[in-house]
Design a protein around this motif. Sequence first.
Motif, PDB file in Angstrom:
ATOM      1  N   ALA A   1       0.840  -1.197   0.000  1.00  0.00           N
ATOM      2  CA  ALA A   1       0.000   0.000   0.000  1.00  0.00           C
ATOM      3  C   ALA A   1       0.877   1.250   0.000  1.00  0.00           C
ATOM      4  CB  ALA A   1      -0.922  -0.006   1.213  1.00  0.00           C
ATOM      5  N   GLU A   2       1.943   1.247   0.771  1.00  0.00           N
ATOM      6  CA  GLU A   2       2.871   2.387   0.832  1.00  0.00           C
ATOM      7  C   GLU A   2       3.556   2.575  -0.518  1.00  0.00           C
ATOM      8  OE1 GLU A   2       4.595   5.686   2.246  1.00  0.00           O
ATOM      9  OE2 GLU A   2       3.059   4.535   3.290  1.00  0.00           O
ATOM     10  N   THR A   3       4.007   1.469  -1.103  1.00  0.00           N
ATOM     11  CA  THR A   3       4.657   1.530  -2.418  1.00  0.00           C
ATOM     12  C   THR A   3       3.680   2.080  -3.456  1.00  0.00           C
ATOM     13  OG1 THR A   3       6.026  -0.387  -1.853  1.00  0.00           O
ATOM     14  CG2 THR A   3       5.861   0.162  -4.172  1.00  0.00           C
ATOM     15  N   GLU A   4       2.474   1.590  -3.420  1.00  0.00           N
ATOM     16  CA  GLU A   4       1.444   2.051  -4.357  1.00  0.00           C
ATOM     17  C   GLU A   4       1.170   3.541  -4.144  1.00  0.00           C
ATOM     18  OE1 GLU A   4      -0.928   1.909  -7.545  1.00  0.00           O
ATOM     19  OE2 GLU A   4       0.371   0.300  -6.862  1.00  0.00           O
ATOM     20  N   LYS A   5       1.136   3.947  -2.883  1.00  0.00           N
ATOM     21  CA  LYS A   5       0.894   5.357  -2.551  1.00  0.00           C
ATOM     22  C   LYS A   5       2.022   6.228  -3.106  1.00  0.00           C
ATOM     23  CE  LYS A   5       0.039   8.237   1.505  1.00  0.00           C
ATOM     24  NZ  LYS A   5       0.014   8.258   2.954  1.00  0.00           N
ATOM     25  N   ARG A   6       3.288   5.775  -2.917  1.00  0.00           N
ATOM     26  CA  ARG A   6       4.435   6.532  -3.434  1.00  0.00           C
ATOM     27  C   ARG A   6       4.395   6.600  -4.961  1.00  0.00           C
ATOM     28  NH1 ARG A   6       8.396   4.113   0.735  1.00  0.00           N
ATOM     29  NH2 ARG A   6       8.097   2.343  -0.638  1.00  0.00           N
ATOM     30  N   LYS A   7       4.039   5.483  -5.572  1.00  0.00           N
ATOM     31  CA  LYS A   7       3.961   5.418  -7.038  1.00  0.00           C
ATOM     32  C   LYS A   7       2.911   6.413  -7.540  1.00  0.00           C
ATOM     33  CE  LYS A   7       4.033   1.259  -9.259  1.00  0.00           C
ATOM     34  NZ  LYS A   7       3.391   0.024  -9.776  1.00  0.00           N
ATOM     35  N   GLN A   8       1.751   6.447  -6.898  1.00  0.00           N
ATOM     36  CA  GLN A   8       0.686   7.369  -7.282  1.00  0.00           C
ATOM     37  C   GLN A   8       1.128   8.826  -7.092  1.00  0.00           C
ATOM     38  OE1 GLN A   8      -2.168   6.708  -8.837  1.00  0.00           O
ATOM     39  NE2 GLN A   8      -1.526   4.555  -8.868  1.00  0.00           N
ATOM     40  N   GLU A   9       1.847   9.079  -5.989  1.00  0.00           N
ATOM     41  CA  GLU A   9       2.351  10.433  -5.724  1.00  0.00           C
ATOM     42  C   GLU A   9       3.346  10.846  -6.803  1.00  0.00           C
ATOM     43  OE1 GLU A   9       2.901  14.125  -4.083  1.00  0.00           O
ATOM     44  OE2 GLU A   9       1.298  12.689  -3.700  1.00  0.00           O
ATOM     45  N   MET A  10       4.234   9.923  -7.192  1.00  0.00           N
ATOM     46  CA  MET A  10       5.209  10.207  -8.231  1.00  0.00           C
ATOM     47  C   MET A  10       4.505  10.487  -9.565  1.00  0.00           C
ATOM     48  SD  MET A  10       8.661   8.057  -9.004  1.00  0.00           S
ATOM     49  CE  MET A  10       8.071   6.957 -10.274  1.00  0.00           C
ATOM     50  N   ILE A  11       3.502   9.680  -9.878  1.00  0.00           N
ATOM     51  CA  ILE A  11       2.721   9.888 -11.109  1.00  0.00           C
ATOM     52  C   ILE A  11       2.039  11.256 -11.076  1.00  0.00           C
ATOM     53  CG2 ILE A  11       0.666   9.098 -12.350  1.00  0.00           C
ATOM     54  CD1 ILE A  11       1.552   6.214 -11.639  1.00  0.00           C
ATOM     55  N   ARG A  12       1.464  11.608  -9.911  1.00  0.00           N
ATOM     56  CA  ARG A  12       0.799  12.904  -9.772  1.00  0.00           C
ATOM     57  C   ARG A  12       1.784  14.050  -9.984  1.00  0.00           C
ATOM     58  NH1 ARG A  12       0.422  16.866  -6.675  1.00  0.00           N
ATOM     59  NH2 ARG A  12       1.739  16.041  -5.024  1.00  0.00           N
ATOM     60  N   ARG A  13       3.009  13.929  -9.384  1.00  0.00           N
ATOM     61  CA  ARG A  13       4.033  14.976  -9.553  1.00  0.00           C
ATOM     62  C   ARG A  13       4.466  15.100 -11.012  1.00  0.00           C
ATOM     63  NH1 ARG A  13       7.761  12.930  -5.410  1.00  0.00           N
ATOM     64  NH2 ARG A  13       6.597  13.154  -3.499  1.00  0.00           N
ATOM     65  N   GLU A  14       4.700  13.938 -11.660  1.00  0.00           N
ATOM     66  CA  GLU A  14       5.105  13.967 -13.073  1.00  0.00           C
ATOM     67  C   GLU A  14       4.032  14.615 -13.940  1.00  0.00           C
ATOM     68  OE1 GLU A  14       6.003   9.919 -14.041  1.00  0.00           O
ATOM     69  OE2 GLU A  14       7.980  10.001 -13.100  1.00  0.00           O
ATOM     70  N   LYS A  15       2.785  14.267 -13.655  1.00  0.00           N
ATOM     71  CA  LYS A  15       1.675  14.840 -14.416  1.00  0.00           C
ATOM     72  C   LYS A  15       1.621  16.358 -14.207  1.00  0.00           C
ATOM     73  CE  LYS A  15      -3.240  14.223 -15.264  1.00  0.00           C
ATOM     74  NZ  LYS A  15      -4.456  13.546 -14.859  1.00  0.00           N
ATOM     75  N   ALA A  16       1.771  16.790 -12.946  1.00  0.00           N
ATOM     76  CA  ALA A  16       1.758  18.229 -12.639  1.00  0.00           C
ATOM     77  C   ALA A  16       2.913  18.925 -13.349  1.00  0.00           C
ATOM     78  CB  ALA A  16       1.833  18.442 -11.130  1.00  0.00           C
ATOM     79  N   GLN A  17       4.090  18.282 -13.350  1.00  0.00           N
ATOM     80  CA  GLN A  17       5.253  18.871 -14.016  1.00  0.00           C
ATOM     81  C   GLN A  17       5.010  18.967 -15.523  1.00  0.00           C
ATOM     82  OE1 GLN A  17       8.899  16.686 -13.489  1.00  0.00           O
ATOM     83  NE2 GLN A  17      10.164  18.386 -14.175  1.00  0.00           N
ATOM     84  N   GLU A  18       4.429  17.925 -16.119  1.00  0.00           N
ATOM     85  CA  GLU A  18       4.107  17.948 -17.551  1.00  0.00           C
ATOM     86  C   GLU A  18       3.113  19.068 -17.859  1.00  0.00           C
ATOM     87  OE1 GLU A  18       5.131  16.390 -20.402  1.00  0.00           O
ATOM     88  OE2 GLU A  18       6.763  15.706 -19.109  1.00  0.00           O
ATOM     89  N   GLU A  19       2.124  19.224 -16.996  1.00  0.00           N
ATOM     90  CA  GLU A  19       1.136  20.296 -17.199  1.00  0.00           C
ATOM     91  C   GLU A  19       1.795  21.670 -17.134  1.00  0.00           C
ATOM     92  OE1 GLU A  19      -1.938  19.596 -14.319  1.00  0.00           O
ATOM     93  OE2 GLU A  19      -2.825  17.970 -15.497  1.00  0.00           O
ATOM     94  N   ARG A  20       2.709  21.849 -16.160  1.00  0.00           N
ATOM     95  CA  ARG A  20       3.439  23.131 -16.057  1.00  0.00           C
ATOM     96  C   ARG A  20       4.253  23.380 -17.326  1.00  0.00           C
ATOM     97  NH1 ARG A  20       4.372  21.601 -10.827  1.00  0.00           N
ATOM     98  NH2 ARG A  20       6.480  20.870 -11.306  1.00  0.00           N
ATOM     99  N   LYS A  21       4.966  22.343 -17.776  1.00  0.00           N
ATOM    100  CA  LYS A  21       5.777  22.489 -18.993  1.00  0.00           C
ATOM    101  C   LYS A  21       4.886  22.845 -20.185  1.00  0.00           C
ATOM    102  CE  LYS A  21       9.683  19.444 -17.970  1.00  0.00           C
ATOM    103  NZ  LYS A  21      10.334  18.170 -18.322  1.00  0.00           N
TER     104      LYS A  21
END
Length: 114
Positions: free
Chosen positions: A10-30
């Motif tokens: 669950a923790e790994t999945e949570k971190r993975k989702q957080e990383m995906i969310r950050r990457e998506k936010a970064q892509e949106e900013r770019k």
Amino acid sequence: EESEQLARVAETEKRKQEMIRREKAQEERKQKEEDERQRKRHEEERREKERIRLQQKQREEQKRERERLREESRSAEERKKQAAAAAAAAEKKRLHLLAEREKKEEEEKKKRKE
């Protein structure tokens, strides 16, 4: 044991989702930054085209004004020439009439003497 493993997953999945969310936010900013750069570039191109169009219009107006002044000058010169020609013709006619009158007077003097 099993609950610890589930917690880790669950923790790994949570971190993975957080990383995906950050990457998506970064892509949106770019993407937003790129869109803004393009918008600015298009706006600058539009302004440049407008500046060029106004410059061209101004050059054409100046050209028309120079041509108008040139034509005005030519017309004035032509009027001067016509006036000079008319004055010369009038003077020639005046001299011719004067010469005719003098000739007639001479003829009348001769007739009176005879």
